[in-house]
Design an enzyme around this catalytic site. Sequence first.
Site, PDB file in Angstrom:
ATOM      1  N   ILE A   1       0.856  -1.194   0.000  1.00 13.32           N
ATOM      2  CA  ILE A   1       0.000   0.000   0.000  1.00 13.32           C
ATOM      3  C   ILE A   1       0.894   1.247   0.000  1.00 13.32           C
ATOM      4  O   ILE A   1       1.058   1.911   1.018  1.00 13.32           O
ATOM      5  CB  ILE A   1      -0.936   0.061   1.226  1.00 13.32           C
ATOM      6  CG1 ILE A   1      -1.665  -1.240   1.472  1.00 13.32           C
ATOM      7  CG2 ILE A   1      -1.948   1.199   1.044  1.00 13.32           C
ATOM      8  CD1 ILE A   1      -2.471  -1.252   2.768  1.00 13.32           C
ATOM      9  N   PRO A   2       1.505   1.562  -1.153  1.00 13.39           N
ATOM     10  CA  PRO A   2       2.276   2.812  -1.197  1.00 13.39           C
ATOM     11  C   PRO A   2       1.322   3.989  -0.962  1.00 13.39           C
ATOM     12  O   PRO A   2       0.211   4.006  -1.499  1.00 13.39           O
ATOM     13  CB  PRO A   2       2.862   2.842  -2.603  1.00 13.39           C
ATOM     14  CG  PRO A   2       2.373   1.642  -3.311  1.00 13.39           C
ATOM     15  CD  PRO A   2       1.484   0.864  -2.410  1.00 13.39           C
ATOM     16  N   HIS A   3       1.757   4.935  -0.137  1.00 12.31           N
ATOM     17  CA  HIS A   3       0.852   6.031   0.185  1.00 12.31           C
ATOM     18  C   HIS A   3       1.620   7.293   0.567  1.00 12.31           C
ATOM     19  O   HIS A   3       2.795   7.229   0.927  1.00 12.31           O
ATOM     20  CB  HIS A   3      -0.095   5.648   1.329  1.00 12.31           C
ATOM     21  CG  HIS A   3       0.617   5.275   2.584  1.00 12.31           C
ATOM     22  ND1 HIS A   3       1.110   4.008   2.813  1.00 12.31           N
ATOM     23  CD2 HIS A   3       0.930   5.994   3.684  1.00 12.31           C
ATOM     24  CE1 HIS A   3       1.682   3.966   3.999  1.00 12.31           C
ATOM     25  NE2 HIS A   3       1.595   5.161   4.548  1.00 12.31           N
ATOM     26  N   GLY A   4       0.919   8.414   0.447  1.00  9.86           N
ATOM     27  CA  GLY A   4       1.500   9.690   0.831  1.00  9.86           C
ATOM     28  C   GLY A   4       0.459  10.787   0.786  1.00  9.86           C
ATOM     29  O   GLY A   4      -0.679  10.565   0.371  1.00  9.86           O
TER      30      GLY A   4
ATOM     31  N   LEU B   1      -2.365   4.978  -2.384  1.00  8.67           N
ATOM     32  CA  LEU B   1      -3.270   5.983  -1.834  1.00  8.67           C
ATOM     33  C   LEU B   1      -2.566   7.330  -1.793  1.00  8.67           C
ATOM     34  O   LEU B   1      -1.432   7.425  -1.323  1.00  8.67           O
ATOM     35  CB  LEU B   1      -3.684   5.614  -0.412  1.00  8.67           C
ATOM     36  CG  LEU B   1      -4.479   4.334  -0.230  1.00  8.67           C
ATOM     37  CD1 LEU B   1      -4.646   4.036   1.251  1.00  8.67           C
ATOM     38  CD2 LEU B   1      -5.819   4.443  -0.908  1.00  8.67           C
TER      39      LEU B   1
END
Length: 170
Positions: free
Chosen positions: A65-68, A103
């Site tokens: 779940i790469p997110h920032g 996300l």
Amino acid sequence: MRIVDILSEDLVIPSVRATDRDAVLGEVVRHVVGVRPEVDRDTALRVLVDRERIGSTGIGQGFAIPHGKLPQIKSLIACFARSAEGVQFASLDGKPVHLFLMLLAPEGQSGIHIKALSRCSRLFKDPQFRGRLMVPADAHGLYSIIMEEDARLGRVEGAGGGGDGRDPRS
């Protein structure tokens, strides 16, 4: 928070071509920018790569779940991508990642960001669901499976399932 609220079929990539972590992030960001032009490509990519340097978002079992957070967006954006071959992502279990749910959240909205991460974690922890996502050839099929599982999870949670994503009847 439901995935249907933040993911659309045009934000599903059935087959990423990239073979390493940073290239996957770049490919996914390029796709998002093509659909959501308010996202600044360079900023989004920098935020995601910086987050991965802190610690991998590869949570294991073939899922990440790469997110920032981005200052220029007004609402949460999700993009689902799949790699049939798998990508080394420094996952907690050391295994390649096949399924990615990226996300991007507006800066200053940590609550919605945390809720989305939680929902994604619950949704993708089911091994049968993850296996089903390896089958469809196109974005429509993948999107349909994600929406079905998201609806099922909502029914389970609404029926007093405890929010853990498991059906209390099993």
